[in-house]
Motif scaffolding. Structure first.
Motif, PDB file in Angstrom:
ATOM      1  N   VAL A  56      42.080  42.972  45.484  1.00 54.62           N
ATOM      2  CA  VAL A  56      41.100  42.854  44.392  1.00 54.62           C
ATOM      3  C   VAL A  56      40.093  41.744  44.672  1.00 54.62           C
ATOM      4  N   LEU A  57      39.641  41.633  45.898  1.00 52.31           N
ATOM      5  CA  LEU A  57      38.649  40.592  46.170  1.00 52.31           C
ATOM      6  C   LEU A  57      37.284  41.156  46.556  1.00 52.31           C
ATOM      7  N   CYS A  58      37.132  42.462  46.419  1.00 49.12           N
ATOM      8  CA  CYS A  58      35.804  43.071  46.411  1.00 49.12           C
ATOM      9  C   CYS A  58      35.983  44.525  45.999  1.00 49.12           C
ATOM     10  N   SER A  59      34.898  45.256  45.897  1.00 50.77           N
ATOM     11  CA  SER A  59      34.968  46.616  45.361  1.00 50.77           C
ATOM     12  C   SER A  59      35.493  47.633  46.355  1.00 50.77           C
ATOM     13  N   ASN A  60      35.813  47.188  47.592  1.00 50.64           N
ATOM     14  CA  ASN A  60      36.295  48.156  48.567  1.00 50.64           C
ATOM     15  C   ASN A  60      37.683  48.675  48.206  1.00 50.64           C
ATOM     16  N   GLY A  61      38.522  47.785  47.614  1.00 45.49           N
ATOM     17  CA  GLY A  61      39.837  48.214  47.158  1.00 45.49           C
ATOM     18  C   GLY A  61      40.745  48.659  48.289  1.00 45.49           C
ATOM     19  N   LEU A  89      42.406  44.842  56.807  1.00 47.41           N
ATOM     20  CA  LEU A  89      42.075  43.876  55.765  1.00 47.41           C
ATOM     21  C   LEU A  89      41.053  42.902  56.329  1.00 47.41           C
ATOM     22  N   GLY A  90      40.118  42.484  55.495  1.00 44.08           N
ATOM     23  CA  GLY A  90      39.140  41.476  55.904  1.00 44.08           C
ATOM     24  C   GLY A  90      39.659  40.082  55.590  1.00 44.08           C
ATOM     25  N   PRO A  91      38.846  39.056  55.878  1.00 43.20           N
ATOM     26  CA  PRO A  91      39.307  37.683  55.656  1.00 43.20           C
ATOM     27  C   PRO A  91      39.716  37.402  54.207  1.00 43.20           C
ATOM     28  N   LYS A  92      38.947  37.898  53.250  1.00 48.67           N
ATOM     29  CA  LYS A  92      39.294  37.606  51.843  1.00 48.67           C
ATOM     30  C   LYS A  92      40.627  38.256  51.491  1.00 48.67           C
ATOM     31  N   GLY A  93      40.820  39.484  51.955  1.00 54.54           N
ATOM     32  CA  GLY A  93      42.074  40.167  51.657  1.00 54.54           C
ATOM     33  C   GLY A  93      43.262  39.539  52.358  1.00 54.54           C
ATOM     34  N   LEU A  94      43.056  39.101  53.603  1.00 53.58           N
ATOM     35  CA  LEU A  94      44.164  38.510  54.359  1.00 53.58           C
ATOM     36  C   LEU A  94      44.587  37.153  53.792  1.00 53.58           C
ATOM     37  N   THR A 223      33.713  43.969  53.635  1.00 52.24           N
ATOM     38  CA  THR A 223      33.919  43.697  55.061  1.00 52.24           C
ATOM     39  C   THR A 223      34.551  44.869  55.800  1.00 52.24           C
ATOM     40  N   VAL A 224      35.550  45.485  55.180  1.00 55.28           N
ATOM     41  CA  VAL A 224      36.282  46.554  55.869  1.00 55.28           C
ATOM     42  C   VAL A 224      35.433  47.825  55.965  1.00 55.28           C
ATOM     43  N   LEU A 225      34.592  48.062  54.998  1.00 56.47           N
ATOM     44  CA  LEU A 225      33.690  49.217  55.094  1.00 56.47           C
ATOM     45  C   LEU A 225      32.718  49.035  56.253  1.00 56.47           C
TER      46      LEU A 225
HETATM   47  S1  SF4 Z   1      40.357  43.294  52.238  1.00 60.33           S
HETATM   48 FE1  SF4 Z   1      38.222  42.601  52.227  1.00 60.33          FE
HETATM   49  S2  SF4 Z   1      37.022  44.517  52.212  1.00 60.33           S
HETATM   50 FE2  SF4 Z   1      39.109  45.042  51.586  1.00 60.33          FE
HETATM   51  S3  SF4 Z   1      39.064  44.943  49.315  1.00 60.33           S
HETATM   52 FE3  SF4 Z   1      39.785  42.949  50.094  1.00 60.33          FE
HETATM   53  S4  SF4 Z   1      37.940  41.690  50.185  1.00 60.33           S
HETATM   54 FE4  SF4 Z   1      37.288  43.832  50.105  1.00 60.33          FE
END
Ligand code: SF4
Length: 790
Positions: A56-61, A89-94, A223-225
């Motif tokens: 839940v740290l951006c709209s990519n989900g 996963l991107g940096p925010k998700g990790l 980021t992941v998109l």
């Molecule tokens: S891992 Fe990164 S791209 Fe995926 S939902 Fe979280 S913040 Fe967004």
């Protein structure tokens, strides 16, 4: 601690945010790559259990599992079988989950006593809110209570809040910070297609031969998109990429063509592109005639936007306008994406609608690789819009359609008159104005930090500090906003509660509770249910208005509300989401397996009985009446709406000669409430900076790393300079940085919140503030090795 990209060796996801590539070709599935990060355990063998969730740290989900050991979160792992991220996963998700374990979580309610916030128990805190609510209802009525919520709660929480507001209290004053984020996406979709709802899906990236990113820095915001797009670009038959952005973002640097336009001029550029498509016959006349209305007006409006005129307005060469139109005009599978560069700028809805128009005049919608993604910024923004916790009614219902109001009244078993529908629900900027004027006396703020994120912050601080306004803040941390509250309610966050949420391509995920919240913190749903119980909200038969007691009960109630509407959830269950992972709505009797992309049948939701509102004049925001709409009945055809370019109201002047624009860092989400508490993310981008062009830097005697002051007529910030390839005349700062210690200043005493500078002005249709355009001046304060004045 370990960071495992899963493939390609140990990766430093701060230095290489997108990770190792996995090139793939058109129509071939995106290969999986599982990213994992654990902290506090030696390895996966020490994890007690993995709990089903999504980021839940951006709209990519992105789908992920939460690692739990010893009752604490210890990491995350991407889900290889998830349709959104295929394990990445991107940096925010990790790293962002570490905020859950932060030492400064709120663990007990706080109430203001003698000017100070002091700890108390839940009964005392809730009784104060109930007492003030009753006082407001008894004296000024329901219109004196306002709610300002978020794009980060769960669907179940939003829906419960919406029922409390609309059928319990009867107040029209409820909106989310989605007004600063996706209000324009929602409105542009309503204007063109009749209702909200993302036409395309992420799998369209797999099929597109051309991708048009308009004001969408996808590398930072999703980021992941961006990893997915990059992997297509590195594979066979890569899609062409056209980017509109004043900054040389990673997306712009990757592009085949980058249009570095002047902030505030999107609409002129898009009108110019449409002009060229029509001029050269790059339009699908049969599609236009069969499936749209309004083409003649559109063609007439864009007639004067030849490339030379557009070049003069936008500050890009006319040849680039022609080349962009040629690329878009010769695409066979065009995917267009839009985000804040359009939404937070001048004529936002008008510009976003022109992107819809680009795809429509080319007949490119509803089939693989063809469509529009009017993106969301926040992870659960879509749910705010669906459930009516923002300035909408639940289930994309139309406030001006009596049949829709009757449906809700029957569902909730209340008199239709209770549901405010004499005017559109109040938008956030107006809610804050009512609070400023005193007609709203109770403002309940949940999971958002307006003291950093709203424009013109000195004004917001003064509203929050008003003696007359009773402020409730529901959050996990003592944010800049919470410091102004009369009551602070400590909330559980993601991973500490169960619920669902929907990403930017309509994918619904279930997030299960992994750990207990700290101390006495409670889930937002529990807080709203407790308030409803204490207020004694009843239906027409004297039964409790809200009959559910837990997340699954709320989800089942929402399914009933969404039945028959374009965002149907009736085919989903918690069990199904747990077993299958993310599923795209609508998922109902007609779409039992979910829906990859909308409008495959080329029938749009524009019938007067279906549509979410009757639309607006894009230039003035004047509402189209029901009678006018019915007279011009589009009857299932998409609406091509046109508008002339209007220059920004605040233009550069002698005193303030530069244009200021705000945006995002890849490493942070919103006001850093969570990401600022994750060590890796904080260290990656610990402080605000200011970007300016080499020409502007030279003119002002500024070198790389110098401390500079940026001033508008509303406030000032101080930050280190970065000299970049940004469009000349433009100054950029990220908006994430608030202050944790004192009014307006960061830890070292420097004012650093970009919204000190921004302007209280908004798009006339979607009411989204203009964060991307205001006039500033820049002066050098100190060199790289000097500290400068405080
Ligand atoms: S891992 Fe990164 S791209 Fe995926 S939902 Fe979280 S913040 Fe967004």
């Amino acid at each position: 601690m370990q960071a495992q990209p899963g493939r390609g060796g140990a990766g430093d996801r701060i230095a290489d945010p997108w990770g190792p590539g996995a090139p793939y070709g058109a129509g071939v599935g995106w290969p999986a790559r599982v990213d994992t990060f654990l902290d506090g355990v030696a390895g996966p063998e020490e994890v007690d259990r993995w709990v089903h969730s999504a980021c839940v740290l951006c709209s990519n989900g992105c789908g992920l599992d939460i690692a739990v050991a010893g009752g604490r979160m210890v990491g995350v792992r991407g889900r290889a079988d998830d349709r959104v991220n295929h394990g990445r996963l991107g940096p925010k998700g990790l790293f962002g989950w570490q905020a859950n374990n932060a030492d400064d979580r709120l663990t007990r309610p706080l109430v203001r006593e003698g000017g100070e916030l002091v700890e108390t128990d839940w009964d005392t805190a809730m009784d104060r809110i109930v007492q003030r609510s009753r006082q407001q209802l008894d004296t000024l009525g329901p219109g004196s209570i306002g709610f300002y919520t978020s794009g980060q709660l769960f669907l179940e929480e939003y829906y419960t809040l919406a029922v409390i507001g609309k059928a319990g209290l009867g107040t029209p004053h409820m909106d989310g910070n989605t007004r600063l984020c996706t209000a324009t996406a929602a409105q542009a979709l309503k204007e063109t297609f009749g209702t909200d709802g993302q036409p395309a899906g992420y799998t369209d990236v797999d099929h597109a031969d051309t991708i048009f990113c308009c004001g969408h820095n996808v590398a930072a915001t999703q980021t992941v998109l961006w990893t997915r797009i990059q992997d297509r670009r590195r594979g066979p038959n890569p899609p062409r990429l056209v980017v509109v952005d004043p900054r040389p973002t990673p997306v712009a640097q990757e592009a085949d063509l980058h249009l570095a336009i002047r902030p505030g001029t999107n609409l002129a550029l898009l009108n110019g592109l449409l002009h060229e498509l029509i001029e050269y016959g790059w339009v699908d006349r049969a599609f236009i005639d069969a499936h749209t209305v309004g083409f003649d007006e559109l063609a007439e409006t864009v007639r004067s936007y030849d490339p030379e005129r557009v070049a003069g307005i936008c500050g890009v060469p006319a040849g680039q306008v022609r080349e962009a139109a040629r690329i878009l005009g010769t695409a066979e599978r065009l995917l267009s994406t839009v985000l804040q560069g359009v939404y937070q700028s001048m004529s936002a809805t008008a510009a976003a609608c022109q992107v819809n128009n680009l795809n429509l005049v080319r007949g490119m919608i509803g089939r693989p690789g063809c469509g529009v993604l009017q993106m969301n910024g926040q992870p659960t923004a879509q749910n705010t819009r669906e459930t009516g916790a923002d300035g909408d009614l639940p289930g994309f219902r139309n406030w001006d359609n009596e049949a829709h109001i009757r449906e809700l009244a029957e569902l909730w078993n209340v008199d239709p008159i209770v549901i405010p529908h004499w005017a559109p629900p109040t938008h956030a900027m107006q809610i804050w104005r009512y609070a400023e004027q005193g007609s709203i006396g109770l403002l309940w703020i949940s999971a958002t930090n307006p003291a950093v994120s709203l424009p013109e912050l000195h004004r917001i601080r003064s509203i929050l500090a008003s003696e007359e306004l009773f402020v409730v803040v529901q959050d996990a941390f003592l944010t800049e906003t919470a410091r102004y509250a009369d009551v602070v309610l400590p909330s559980a966050i993601w991973g500490e509660k169960t619920g669902t949420f929907t990403n930017a391509d309509r994918t619904v995920h279930l997030s299960d509770q992994a750990v207990d919240p700290p101390g006495d913190a409670r889930g937002d749903l529990d807080i709203f249910l407790d308030y409803a119980r204490r207020m004694g909200f009843r239906d027409r038969d004297g039964q409790p208005l809200i009959a559910w007691h837990d997340p699954e009960g709320a989800f089942e109630a929402w399914k009933a509300c969404s039945r028959g509407r374009p965002c149907g959830y009736s085919g989903l269950t918690y069990r199904r989401l747990r077993d299958a992972g993310g599923i795209q709505w609508p998922c109902d009797d007609r779409h039992p397996d979910g829906t990859e992309r909308l409008y495959a049948d080329l029938v749009f939701n524009t019938d007067p009985e279906d549509c979410e509102n009757y639309g607006h004049d894009l230039l003035t925001g004047a509402v189209t009446t029901q009678a006018e709409y019915r007279a011009a009945n589009p009857a299932g055809r998409a609406i091509l709406k046109a508008a002339d370019y209007q220059p920004p109201h605040e233009l550069p002047s002698e005193d303030y000669p530069l244009l200021f624009t705000t945006g995002r860092s890849l490493y942070h989400f919103h006001t850093r409430t969570k990401t600022g508490r994750a060590r890796q993310l904080d260290q990656a981008a610990p402080d605000v900076w200011v970007e300016l062009s080499a020409a502007d830097a030279g003119r002002h005697g500024i070198g790389e790393g110098d401390l500079v002051r940026v001033e508008s007529s509303r406030g000032r910030i101080e930050a280190r300079a970065r000299v970049t390839g940004i469009a000349e005349g433009t100054v950029f700062a990220p908006f994430h940085y608030g202050w944790f210690d004192s009014g307006g200043a960061g830890p070292d005493g420097r004012p650093r919140a970009a919204n000190e500078l921004t302007i209280t002005e908004w798009d006339p249709v979607s009411k989204q503030p203009h964060y991307k355009v205001c006039a500033v001046r820049v002066t050098r304060v100190a060199g790289t090795d000097e500290h400068g004045e405080a």
